[in-house]
Design a protein around this motif. Structure first.
Motif, PDB file in Angstrom:
ATOM      1  N   LEU A 182     -14.204  -7.079  -0.950  1.00 45.28           N
ATOM      2  CA  LEU A 182     -14.301  -8.296  -1.759  1.00 45.28           C
ATOM      3  C   LEU A 182     -15.687  -8.918  -1.637  1.00 45.28           C
ATOM      4  O   LEU A 182     -16.264  -9.382  -2.632  1.00 45.28           O
ATOM      5  N   LYS A 183     -16.229  -8.929  -0.441  1.00 44.77           N
ATOM      6  CA  LYS A 183     -17.562  -9.480  -0.239  1.00 44.77           C
ATOM      7  C   LYS A 183     -18.634  -8.569  -0.825  1.00 44.77           C
ATOM      8  O   LYS A 183     -19.568  -9.031  -1.491  1.00 44.77           O
ATOM      9  N   GLU A 184     -18.477  -7.279  -0.574  1.00 45.30           N
ATOM     10  CA  GLU A 184     -19.482  -6.310  -1.024  1.00 45.30           C
ATOM     11  C   GLU A 184     -19.615  -6.292  -2.541  1.00 45.30           C
ATOM     12  O   GLU A 184     -20.719  -6.169  -3.073  1.00 45.30           O
ATOM     13  N   HIS A 185     -18.502  -6.414  -3.250  1.00 46.58           N
ATOM     14  CA  HIS A 185     -18.501  -6.302  -4.702  1.00 46.58           C
ATOM     15  C   HIS A 185     -18.198  -7.637  -5.387  1.00 46.58           C
ATOM     16  O   HIS A 185     -17.688  -7.648  -6.515  1.00 46.58           O
ATOM     17  N   ALA A 186     -18.509  -8.727  -4.736  1.00 45.35           N
ATOM     18  CA  ALA A 186     -18.155 -10.055  -5.248  1.00 45.35           C
ATOM     19  C   ALA A 186     -18.710 -10.305  -6.650  1.00 45.35           C
ATOM     20  O   ALA A 186     -17.995 -10.808  -7.534  1.00 45.35           O
ATOM     21  N   GLU A 187     -19.962  -9.954  -6.873  1.00 47.51           N
ATOM     22  CA  GLU A 187     -20.578 -10.225  -8.175  1.00 47.51           C
ATOM     23  C   GLU A 187     -19.912  -9.397  -9.275  1.00 47.51           C
ATOM     24  O   GLU A 187     -19.590  -9.922 -10.353  1.00 47.51           O
TER      25      GLU A 187
ATOM     26  N   ALA B 287       3.644  -3.211  -2.739  1.00 45.45           N
ATOM     27  CA  ALA B 287       2.520  -2.969  -1.833  1.00 45.45           C
ATOM     28  C   ALA B 287       1.246  -3.598  -2.380  1.00 45.45           C
ATOM     29  O   ALA B 287       0.497  -4.256  -1.646  1.00 45.45           O
ATOM     30  N   ILE B 288       0.978  -3.412  -3.661  1.00 44.40           N
ATOM     31  CA  ILE B 288      -0.218  -4.009  -4.259  1.00 44.40           C
ATOM     32  C   ILE B 288      -0.132  -5.532  -4.228  1.00 44.40           C
ATOM     33  O   ILE B 288      -1.083  -6.226  -3.847  1.00 44.40           O
ATOM     34  N   ALA B 289       1.021  -6.071  -4.623  1.00 42.05           N
ATOM     35  CA  ALA B 289       1.184  -7.524  -4.661  1.00 42.05           C
ATOM     36  C   ALA B 289       1.006  -8.135  -3.275  1.00 42.05           C
ATOM     37  O   ALA B 289       0.319  -9.157  -3.110  1.00 42.05           O
ATOM     38  N   HIS B 290       1.603  -7.495  -2.279  1.00 39.53           N
ATOM     39  CA  HIS B 290       1.525  -8.033  -0.914  1.00 39.53           C
ATOM     40  C   HIS B 290       0.107  -7.915  -0.358  1.00 39.53           C
ATOM     41  O   HIS B 290      -0.406  -8.850   0.279  1.00 39.53           O
ATOM     42  N   LEU B 291      -0.551  -6.779  -0.609  1.00 38.41           N
ATOM     43  CA  LEU B 291      -1.927  -6.622  -0.141  1.00 38.41           C
ATOM     44  C   LEU B 291      -2.831  -7.655  -0.802  1.00 38.41           C
ATOM     45  O   LEU B 291      -3.701  -8.254  -0.143  1.00 38.41           O
ATOM     46  N   ALA B 292      -2.635  -7.896  -2.098  1.00 37.39           N
ATOM     47  CA  ALA B 292      -3.435  -8.916  -2.787  1.00 37.39           C
ATOM     48  C   ALA B 292      -3.220 -10.289  -2.148  1.00 37.39           C
ATOM     49  O   ALA B 292      -4.185 -11.045  -1.929  1.00 37.39           O
ATOM     50  N   ASP B 293      -1.982 -10.618  -1.829  1.00 34.48           N
ATOM     51  CA  ASP B 293      -1.713 -11.901  -1.162  1.00 34.48           C
ATOM     52  C   ASP B 293      -2.389 -11.977   0.205  1.00 34.48           C
ATOM     53  O   ASP B 293      -2.961 -13.006   0.575  1.00 34.48           O
ATOM     54  N   ARG B 294      -2.328 -10.889   0.954  1.00 40.27           N
ATOM     55  CA  ARG B 294      -2.979 -10.866   2.269  1.00 40.27           C
ATOM     56  C   ARG B 294      -4.488 -11.054   2.131  1.00 40.27           C
ATOM     57  O   ARG B 294      -5.120 -11.723   2.953  1.00 40.27           O
ATOM     58  N   LEU B 295      -5.065 -10.483   1.077  1.00 43.03           N
ATOM     59  CA  LEU B 295      -6.501 -10.640   0.854  1.00 43.03           C
ATOM     60  C   LEU B 295      -6.860 -12.071   0.466  1.00 43.03           C
ATOM     61  O   LEU B 295      -8.010 -12.483   0.614  1.00 43.03           O
ATOM     62  N   ARG B 296      -5.883 -12.820  -0.033  1.00 39.45           N
ATOM     63  CA  ARG B 296      -6.096 -14.234  -0.336  1.00 39.45           C
ATOM     64  C   ARG B 296      -5.830 -15.123   0.869  1.00 39.45           C
ATOM     65  O   ARG B 296      -5.905 -16.342   0.771  1.00 39.45           O
ATOM     66  N   GLY B 297      -5.439 -14.530   1.981  1.00 41.56           N
ATOM     67  CA  GLY B 297      -5.230 -15.298   3.196  1.00 41.56           C
ATOM     68  C   GLY B 297      -3.796 -15.498   3.602  1.00 41.56           C
ATOM     69  O   GLY B 297      -3.532 -16.138   4.636  1.00 41.56           O
ATOM     70  N   ALA B 298      -2.836 -14.979   2.840  1.00 40.57           N
ATOM     71  CA  ALA B 298      -1.425 -15.127   3.200  1.00 40.57           C
ATOM     72  C   ALA B 298      -1.084 -14.227   4.383  1.00 40.57           C
ATOM     73  O   ALA B 298      -1.793 -13.260   4.686  1.00 40.57           O
ATOM     74  N   GLY B 299       0.022 -14.537   5.035  1.00 37.67           N
ATOM     75  CA  GLY B 299       0.474 -13.736   6.167  1.00 37.67           C
ATOM     76  C   GLY B 299       1.521 -12.716   5.759  1.00 37.67           C
ATOM     77  O   GLY B 299       1.794 -12.530   4.565  1.00 37.67           O
ATOM     78  N   PRO B 300       2.123 -12.034   6.726  1.00 35.04           N
ATOM     79  CA  PRO B 300       3.206 -11.088   6.444  1.00 35.04           C
ATOM     80  C   PRO B 300       4.410 -11.797   5.827  1.00 35.04           C
ATOM     81  O   PRO B 300       4.479 -13.030   5.805  1.00 35.04           O
ATOM     82  N   PHE B 301       5.362 -11.042   5.339  1.00 32.92           N
ATOM     83  CA  PHE B 301       6.575 -11.624   4.778  1.00 32.92           C
ATOM     84  C   PHE B 301       7.282 -12.451   5.849  1.00 32.92           C
ATOM     85  O   PHE B 301       7.274 -12.114   7.034  1.00 32.92           O
ATOM     86  N   ALA B 302       7.909 -13.537   5.417  1.00 34.06           N
ATOM     87  CA  ALA B 302       8.601 -14.430   6.350  1.00 34.06           C
ATOM     88  C   ALA B 302       9.913 -13.826   6.847  1.00 34.06           C
ATOM     89  O   ALA B 302      10.311 -14.032   7.993  1.00 34.06           O
TER      90      ALA B 302
END
Length: 391
Positions: free
Chosen positions: A90-95, A306-321
Motif C-alpha cells: 500500500l505504501k509502495e504503490h500509494a500514488e 478472504a479478500i474482504a477480510h484481508l482488505a479490512d485488516r489492511l484498513r486496520g481492523a482486527g481478526p473476526f470477533a
C-alpha cells in the motif's frame, strides 16, 4: 518382476490411449479456434507437440476453496505476514493506487487484497504452461466448454504477441500474472495503466492493479458501499433459506435481532444477504453487492471472504470477533513452517520448511498422528503443532 510387468504394460497402454484421445480432441478444436480468430499457423505452432498434463485434471476436483475447512483456508490467506506485506505494498504503490481509485472507484485496500490472495503480491505466479493446462482441461474432466473458451483465448493472446510463449505460464487452471486473470478476462478487461503501450500483468504492477479494479467495477463494485460486516445472530436464529444472494433490507435484519458484533445497529438503507460459512455458531456476516463482485473473481464464498477480510485488516481492523466452531484452529504460514521444521527434526523427509503442506508433509503429519494415537487424517492444526513443540 512377472507381477510388475503386466502393470507396467497396462499403464503404458493407458497413457498411449490418453494421448490418442488428446490428439483427437485437439483436432476437433481446430475449427472452433479458427472460427474464433486463431490462425492455422498459430494453432499448429502451439499444439503440434503438446502433451496432456493430467495433473491439472486432478486439481480440478481438489480446489482448496471447496475442500479446505474455512478456518484453515483463512488462517493461511489472511495471516499477520500477509497483512504486513500488504501494508508495505500500500505504501509502495500509494500514488498508483490513488489514481486507480480515481478512475475505477475501487479502494486501495481491496485492490491490494486481491493481489495478496491471488499471487502473494507477485511471489507466486505459477509455473504451469497455460496452453498445455487449458488444452488438457478442454479435453478431460469437468467444465470442458468453459476451458475451451479459455484455451482459444490463450491462443489469441499468443497470436497477438502479448507475451512470449515461454513466459506464458500460470496456475494449473490457466490464470496468470500478478492478479491471476484468465485469458478471456485479460482480453476483456486488462488495461495499460503505466502507459507503455501494452497491458502487462506479469511485469507491470500498475497494469495488474488497474486491471483488477476494472474487473471489480465491471462486476458491480460501488465505492459508496462496504463489502459487508461481521454480525451477531440472536440465540435460536434460523438461517434456513438464507444466503448471500437472498438479500433483505437492513430493517428486516434489525427486526430479527441481528446487530453488528460490537452491539451497534446494522446501518440503514442497505440490501444485505447472510453469509455463515461455518454455520450460525461461527462468524456470520451480512454482505452487500460488493461482496458479490469479489465472489465473481473466483466463484467461491471462502475466496471472497478472504479478500474482504484481508482488505479490512489492511484498513486496520482486527481478526473476526467470533471464533470458528472448532477446537483445533488452522495454522498461519509461519506456524506451518515451524511445524515442518519440527517434522524435519523428527526425521521426516519432507524437503524444505516452506509453509506449503504438500503430500510429503501430509504423510509426515499422518505418521505423527498415528504415533500420538490420534485420528489419522493428515490435517495439521494447532493441536499437532503444540504436541510437537512439547516433543
Amino acid at each position: 518382476m512377472r507381477f510388475l510387468l503386466p502393470l507396467l504394460l497396462a499403464a503404458s497402454a493407458s497413457a498411449h490411449a490418453q494421448t490418442d484421445d488428446f490428439r483427437q480432441c485437439l483436432d476437433g478444436l481446430r475449427s472452433t479456434a479458427r472460427g474464433a480468430g486463431v490462425s492455422e499457423a498459430t494453432f499448429r505452432a502451439h499444439t503440434e507437440a503438446l502433451q496432456p498434463n493430467m495433473g491439472v485434471v486432478a486439481n480440478l476436483d481438489a480446489q482448496p476453496e471447496f475442500k479446505t475447512p474455512i478456518w484453515d483456508y483463512l488462517a493461511v490467506l489472511v495471516d499477520n505476514e500477509r497483512v504486513a506485506d500488504g501494508e508495505a505494498r500500500l505504501k509502495e504503490h500509494a500514488e498508483v493506487l490513488q489514481r486507480v481509485q480515481q478512475r475505477y472507484g475501487v479502494d486501495p485496500a481491496t485492490v491490494v487484497a486481491v493481489w495478496g490472495v491471488e499471487s502473494n503480491f507477485g511471489q507466486g505466479f505459477g509455473r504451469t504452461p497455460i496452453v498445455q493446462s487449458l488444452a488438457t482441461l478442454s479435453c478431460f474432466g469437468r467444465r470442458q466448454a468453459y476451458f475451451r473458451t479459455e484455451f482459444v483465448a490463450a491462443l489469441r493472446i499468443l497470436q497477438a504477441g502479448h507475451f512470449a510463449p515461454d513466459r506464458f505460464t500460470g496456475s494449473w487452471a490457466g490464470a496468470f500474472g500478478h492478479t491471476q486473470f484468465m485469458p478471456s478476462t485479460f482480453e476483456r478487461l486488462a488495461v495499460d495503466f503505466d502507459g507503455d503501450g501494452r497491458a502487462d500483468l506479469f511485469d507491470s504492477a500498475p497494469d495488474a492493479l488497474a486491471s483488477t479494479a476494472n474487473f471489480l467495477q465491471r462486476a458491480g463494485w460501488r465505492q459508496d458501499l462496504p463489502w459487508g460486516f461481521e454480525v451477531k445472530l440472536p440465540a435460536g436464529f434460523s438461517a434456513a433459506g438464507e444466503g448471500r444472494r437472498s438479500k433483505r433490507p437492513s430493517a428486516e435484519w434489525r427486526a430479527r435481532g441481528v446487530h453488528l458484533v460490537d452491539g451497534t445497529p446494522i446501518p440503514e438503507g442497505l440490501s444485505l444477504g447472510l453469509l455463515a460459512p461455518a454455520g450460525v455458531q461461527g462468524p456470520a456476516f451480512l454482505v452487500t453487492r460488493n461482496f458479490d463482485a469479489l465472489y465473481s473473481y473466483n466463484a467461491a464464498e471462502s475466496y471472497g471472504l478472504a479478500i474482504a477480510h484481508l482488505a479490512d485488516r489492511l484498513r486496520g481492523a482486527g481478526p473476526f470477533a467470533t471464533p470458528w466452531p472448532t477446537d483445533d484452529p488452522g495454522l498461519s504460514r509461519a506456524e506451518r513452517r515451524e511445524l515442518q521444521t519440527l517434522l524435519l527434526a523428527r526425521g521426516h523427509d519432507i524437503g524444505t520448511a516452506d509453509g506449503q503442506l504438500g503430500e510429503k508433509s501430509r504423510a509426515a503429519v499422518r505418521a505423527e498422528q498415528q504415533r500420538l494415537g490420534w485420528a489419522v487424517d493428515g490435517r495439521a492444526g494447532q493441536k499437532l503443532l503444540k504436541a510437537l513443540r512439547g516433543g
